[in-house]
Structures are given as structure tokens and as C-alpha cells.
Design a protein around this motif. Structure first.
Motif, mmCIF file in Angstrom:
data_model
loop_
_atom_site.group_PDB
_atom_site.id
_atom_site.type_symbol
_atom_site.label_atom_id
_atom_site.label_comp_id
_atom_site.label_asym_id
_atom_site.label_seq_id
_atom_site.Cartn_x
_atom_site.Cartn_y
_atom_site.Cartn_z
ATOM 1 N N ASP A 114 0.848 -1.454 0.137
ATOM 2 C CA ASP A 114 0.109 -0.038 0.072
ATOM 3 C C ASP A 114 0.733 1.428 -0.196
ATOM 4 O O ASP A 114 0.312 2.262 -0.458
ATOM 5 N N VAL A 115 1.954 1.252 0.664
ATOM 6 C CA VAL A 115 2.676 2.365 0.695
ATOM 7 C C VAL A 115 3.442 2.845 -0.299
ATOM 8 O O VAL A 115 4.243 2.269 -1.143
ATOM 9 N N LEU A 116 3.225 4.376 -0.607
ATOM 10 C CA LEU A 116 4.135 5.057 -1.740
ATOM 11 C C LEU A 116 4.848 6.182 -0.952
ATOM 12 O O LEU A 116 4.609 6.793 -0.039
ATOM 13 N N VAL A 117 6.099 6.002 -1.397
ATOM 14 C CA VAL A 117 7.028 7.037 -1.094
ATOM 15 C C VAL A 117 7.313 8.333 -2.303
ATOM 16 O O VAL A 117 7.297 7.940 -3.436
ATOM 17 N N LYS A 118 7.278 9.531 -1.992
ATOM 18 C CA LYS A 118 7.555 10.611 -2.941
ATOM 19 C C LYS A 118 8.357 11.494 -2.096
ATOM 20 O O LYS A 118 8.722 11.429 -0.798
ATOM 21 N N PHE A 119 8.755 12.625 -2.851
ATOM 22 C CA PHE A 119 9.880 13.489 -2.296
ATOM 23 C C PHE A 119 9.346 14.817 -2.369
ATOM 24 O O PHE A 119 8.588 15.450 -3.204
ATOM 25 N N GLU A 120 9.786 15.553 -1.098
ATOM 26 C CA GLU A 120 9.287 16.947 -0.868
ATOM 27 C C GLU A 120 9.522 17.890 -2.146
ATOM 28 O O GLU A 120 10.831 17.766 -2.529
ATOM 29 N N LEU B 280 9.834 12.351 1.519
ATOM 30 C CA LEU B 280 11.168 12.390 2.006
ATOM 31 C C LEU B 280 12.032 13.492 1.215
ATOM 32 O O LEU B 280 11.461 13.912 0.274
ATOM 33 N N PRO B 281 13.222 14.122 1.867
ATOM 34 C CA PRO B 281 13.871 15.184 0.911
ATOM 35 C C PRO B 281 14.408 14.489 -0.309
ATOM 36 O O PRO B 281 15.168 13.601 -0.333
ATOM 37 N N ASN C 221 16.981 14.092 -2.992
ATOM 38 C CA ASN C 221 18.469 14.087 -3.157
ATOM 39 C C ASN C 221 19.005 13.343 -2.018
ATOM 40 O O ASN C 221 20.173 13.393 -1.916
ATOM 41 N N ASP C 222 18.208 13.117 -0.841
ATOM 42 C CA ASP C 222 18.736 12.562 0.529
ATOM 43 C C ASP C 222 18.528 11.004 0.185
ATOM 44 O O ASP C 222 17.725 10.374 0.789
ATOM 45 N N LEU C 223 19.624 10.239 -0.272
ATOM 46 C CA LEU C 223 19.926 8.776 -0.231
ATOM 47 C C LEU C 223 20.025 8.221 1.248
ATOM 48 O O LEU C 223 19.305 7.058 1.062
ATOM 49 N N THR C 224 20.453 8.894 1.951
ATOM 50 C CA THR C 224 20.494 8.320 3.290
ATOM 51 C C THR C 224 19.295 7.891 3.857
ATOM 52 O O THR C 224 18.969 7.072 4.313
ATOM 53 N N ALA C 225 18.408 9.103 3.619
ATOM 54 C CA ALA C 225 17.019 9.038 4.388
ATOM 55 C C ALA C 225 16.296 7.899 3.464
ATOM 56 O O ALA C 225 15.411 7.138 4.194
ATOM 57 N N VAL C 226 16.479 7.893 2.262
ATOM 58 C CA VAL C 226 15.759 6.465 1.429
ATOM 59 C C VAL C 226 16.271 5.343 1.955
ATOM 60 O O VAL C 226 15.474 4.571 2.226
ATOM 61 N N GLU C 227 17.605 5.090 2.125
ATOM 62 C CA GLU C 227 17.941 3.906 2.630
ATOM 63 C C GLU C 227 17.468 3.597 3.900
ATOM 64 O O GLU C 227 17.346 2.385 4.440
ATOM 65 N N THR C 228 17.554 4.483 4.757
ATOM 66 C CA THR C 228 17.049 4.434 6.263
ATOM 67 C C THR C 228 15.410 3.780 6.412
ATOM 68 O O THR C 228 15.053 3.053 6.950
ATOM 69 N N LEU C 229 14.690 4.613 5.636
ATOM 70 C CA LEU C 229 13.244 4.342 5.421
ATOM 71 C C LEU C 229 13.214 2.859 4.898
ATOM 72 O O LEU C 229 12.316 1.999 5.605
ATOM 73 N N PHE D 123 13.983 21.082 -1.686
ATOM 74 C CA PHE D 123 13.010 21.945 -1.564
ATOM 75 C C PHE D 123 13.566 22.917 -0.640
ATOM 76 O O PHE D 123 13.195 24.138 -0.742
ATOM 77 N N THR D 124 14.092 22.526 0.440
ATOM 78 C CA THR D 124 14.754 23.578 1.463
ATOM 79 C C THR D 124 15.542 24.434 0.860
ATOM 80 O O THR D 124 15.504 25.855 1.129
ATOM 81 N N ASP D 125 16.501 23.984 -0.008
ATOM 82 C CA ASP D 125 17.278 24.893 -0.670
ATOM 83 C C ASP D 125 16.882 25.995 -1.689
ATOM 84 O O ASP D 125 17.168 27.201 -1.345
ATOM 85 N N VAL D 126 15.603 25.795 -2.097
ATOM 86 C CA VAL D 126 14.867 26.482 -3.119
ATOM 87 C C VAL D 126 14.042 27.522 -2.226
ATOM 88 O O VAL D 126 14.199 28.708 -2.423
#
Length: 429
Positions: A133-139, A179-180, A182-190, A368-371
Motif C-alpha cells: 500500500d505505501v507510496l514514497v514521494k519527495f518534498e 522524504l527530502p 536527493n537524500d539517499l541516506t533518508a531513502v536507505e533508512t526508510l 526543496f529547502t534549498d529552493v
């Protein structure tokens, strides 16, 4: 009062906010949007007769320019035979064949009516294919206005998404995690925590809805790896980048093969159309071949298909993509020189024929935070200054710009001349 101002006031009495899509209202930059009367090549003309060099291009799909004779002729020829049948046509097969030929991992494709519909359908298919069921997208990545996609991040990786619009239930949002970019660490952790629940991750491989943010080295490859490891599907939302950054989209440019791809109105020459596709083992799950339901009376309508085929003809001309990239590099280099000469902190990202200008002293803009940390007020002043000088840019610091085959060097030079004038005003301010 200008004619555009009169029309805007009138429209507000009948249309919510006076527009049929929110960004058109100029709410983020202020002022009155020009109401457009016509377009020709790289120019648009408003109802007051003012002519602009257009770098919006109907938000990307007009890659050959407005009212290209080959495209207009194809539309007129198709219209003479009928605008809609709700029945199959031979031209649909031809367009499908030409799309599949461009995207290496796409064995089958389904035409739909919009990018939003393509994304919605691809996500449904991914959930059916994985049984999850779960979908992941990026901010900062926009994938249309379906309920489960208008979601912001919760307080941590383990939380469910939070609706960002009234009318969206918690139930619709809870299966989307954010997730943020370009944050591959957050991806791998999730994925390490919840990989067996995740049906798919959807990503704009180049994020065009926060002003052209490129993937950092290894990011897209990392997404491919976690999906392969955990049995999730990788969906590339190429509604904006497909046919735009390369002949075969971002997946060809970066040599990453997604499981599913979504495309938008660029495949219909700017007319209402979209598509999603991938390997036959997934696509044959779509009705009527399989149990995953999706339908549409206007899907593959003759006018959009004809315009799409005509546009592909022009893009397949020798050197078309090299020309687009060269025009974009020329423009970006010139804009960078203008900003440097006027001591205005600025970073310009570009890829293919997309570009994004950020008023920031940062060395990179990667999420997105950088922008958001950029000087949005300066962008708004820049936007209105350029608009006054006859340069039509996207009315938001969070949107990309687009160069078309119709942008001649004289137009690019004129843009840079106007940019020099506006930059001088910004420096003085």
C-alpha cells in the motif's frame, strides 16, 4: 485599466480565483496575469497587444514552439475526420509504437488524458503488482492533484503523510510517505525500516516543480538499488522531463531504467494527453487485459495523437536535441554573466532544454529547502521586471523555464539585453 485587468476582475466573479489552474493567478508573485490572445513560435501576445518571448511554453510541452505549421496542419487534418470517437484508431498504435521506441524499459504503454491521470494509474498499478500500500514521494516534487499525492511530510521517517489540502482524508494521505529530494541516506533508512510495506517510490528524475533541481550523483542509482533489494517499483514521473531533457527522457540521459514511466502533454504537442508504460508483465495487469481498472472516453483522442506524432516528427529531425541544448546553454551562460556583472548572488541549474534560476549565494540547490531558502522577494522583482520588458517567465520561484526550437538566437540575445536592464534595477534597489 488594461484589458487583462478587466478580464481578470470579470473572471473572478465566475471562476474560482479568476483562473482554471492556481499558478496562473500570479498569487505568489503578485499583480495581474496577462490574458493571452495568441502564440506564434517563441512569442505570445496578450489581449492588450503586448508581445512576449515565452519561456513557459504551456509549462513545458511546446518544445517546437506555438502553432508550428506541421503540428497545426496535423491537428486540422485529424479534425476533418472527427474530434473524438471513444473507439480505437490506427494512429493510437503509431503513437504508442513511437513512444515505446524512445524509452528502453517500456514494452507497453496506455494513453490517458493528463499527467495527473497517468501518475494516478501508475501508482494503482504498482500497488496491484506488489500487493503493498505505501507510496514514497519527495518534498517539492509535484505529481498532480490526486488525493494521495497532496501530502506533506510528518514529523519523522516512520510517520504517515499529512494532507496539504482540505478535502483530503487522513486515510487517503496515510499511505504516502515524504522524504527530502536527493537524500539517499533518508531513502536507505526508510527502506531498511519499512521496505516490505513500500509498493513504489515516485520521483521527478529532474525536479521541475521546484525550479529545475538536478539529481545528485548516485541518487537515482540509489533509488533503483533499494527498489531492487526490497521488491518495490521505481516510477519515473517524466511528465515534464520526458522528450524534454533527452530524446528518451531523463531515464536515457542518466541511464536508469525505471519500472514504470509517466508522460504528459508533450507527447500530444501540448494538447490534453498523458501516458504511462513499462514492462509487459506489469502493463498486462491493466484492464481489459488484466484486473486493474482504468478507463477514459477521450484517452488517445485523435487531435492529441495527431499533434503528438507531428511533434515527434520535428524532434526526430537531425540535431534537434543538440540544438535545444545549445540554445539553453547560451541563454544560461548569458544570464549567469549578467548576474555576476551586477553582483547579484544567483545560481542557474539547467539540463537539456530546462533551466531554473535561483537567487541564492549557495553553491548548490539540491532540494526543496534549498529552493525555499533563496531570495523569493528578489525573484518576484525579477519576474515583474522581465515581464515588463516583454519576457514571459513562470510566475513562481518554484517553477522551471523552457527553451524551444522556436527560440532563435536573436530572441535569446534580446532576452539577455532585457535581463541586463532588469538586473541593473535589482542592484540599484
Amino acid at each position: 485599466m488594461s484589458r487583462s485587468e478587466e478580464l481578470f476582475l470579470k473572471a473572478k466573479t465566475m471562476i474560482p480565483g479568476g483562473v482554471n489552474s492556481p499558478v496562473r493567478a500570479f498569487k505568489s508573485v503578485g499583480g495581474t496575469p496577462p490574458f493571452i490572445r495568441s502564440g506564434q513560435g517563441a512569442h505570445i501576445t496578450d489581449v492588450d497587444g503586448k508581445v512576449y518571448i515565452d519561456y513557459v511554453g504551456s509549462w513545458g510541452p511546446l518544445i517546437v514552439g506555438h502553432t508550428h505549421p506541421h503540428v497545426v496542419e496535423a491537428i486540422c487534418r485529424a479534425a476533418e475526420n472527427g474530434c473524438s470517437f471513444g473507439a480505437p484508431t490506427e494512429a493510437e498504435i503509431t503513437l504508442a509504437e513511437r513512444i515505446i521506441e524512445r524509452f528502453p524499459g517500456m514494452e507497453m504503454v496506455r494513453l490517458v488524458n493528463s499527467g495527473t491521470e497517468a501518475v494516478m494509474s501508475a501508482i494503482r498499478l504498482a500497488r496491484a503488482a506488489t500487493g503493498r500500500d505505501v507510496l514514497v514521494k519527495f518534498e517539492g516534487c509535484y505529481h498532480g492533484h490526486a488525493d494521495g499525492l497532496l501530502v506533506a511530510a510528518g514529523s519523522g521517517l516512520a510517520t504517515f503523510g499529512v494532507p496539504t489540502s482540505p478535502g483530503i482524508t487522513r486515510a487517503a494521505a496515510r499511505d504516502t510517505l515524504v522524504l527530502p529530494f536527493n537524500d539517499l541516506t533518508a531513502v536507505e533508512t526508510l527502506w531498511a525500516e519499512r521496505g516490505n510495506e513500500i509498493a513504489a517510490v515516485i520521483v521527478e528524475p529532474v525536479a521541475g516543480n521546484m525550479g529545475c533541481v538536478l539529481p545528485l550523483p548516485g541518487f537515482l542509482e540509489g533509488l533503483r538499488n533499494v527498489c531492487d533489494t526490497h521488491g518495490s517499483l521505481l516510477i519515473f514521473d517524466e511528465v515534464m522531463t520526458g522528450l524534454r531533457v533527452d530524446r528518451g527522457g531523463a531515464q536515457t540521459l542518466y541511464n536508469i531504467r525505471p519500472d514504470l514511466t509517466t508522460l504528459g502533454k508533450i507527447i500530444g504537442g501540448g494538447l490534453p494527453v498523458g501516458a504511462y508504460g513499462g514492462p509487459a508483465k506489469w502493463m498486462e495487469m491493466i484492464a481489459p487485459a488484466g484486473p486493474v481498472y482504468q478507463a477514459g472516453t477521450l484517452s488517445g483522442n485523435p487531435l492529441a495523437v495527431a499533434a503528438g506524432l507531428a511533434t515527434l516528427d520535428l524532434l526526430d529531425a537531425p540535431g534537434a536535441y543538440a540544438t535545444l541544448a545549445a540554445k539553453t546553454r547560451y541563454l544560461v551562460k548569458g544570464l549567469d554573466q549578467v548576474m555576476c556583472a551586477n553582483n547579484i548572488p544567483c545560481l542557474i541549474n539547467h539540463v537539456g532544454s530546462m533551466f531554473g534560476l535561483f537567487f541564492t549565494s549557495a553553491q548548490t540547490v539540491a532540494n526543496f529547502t534549498d529552493v525555499s531558502n533563496g531570495d523569493i522577494n528578489r525573484f518576484n522583482l525579477w519576474f515583474h521586471g522581465m515581464l515588463q520588458e516583454g519576457i514571459y517567465l513562470a510566475p513562481s520561484a518554484f517553477e522551471a523555464g523552457f527553451v524551444s526550437l522556436a527560440h532563435e538566437e536573436t530572441m535569446l540575445d534580446q532576452t539577455l539585453t532585457m535581463a541586463e536592464r532588469v538586473a541593473g534595477q535589482l542592484r540599484a534597489a
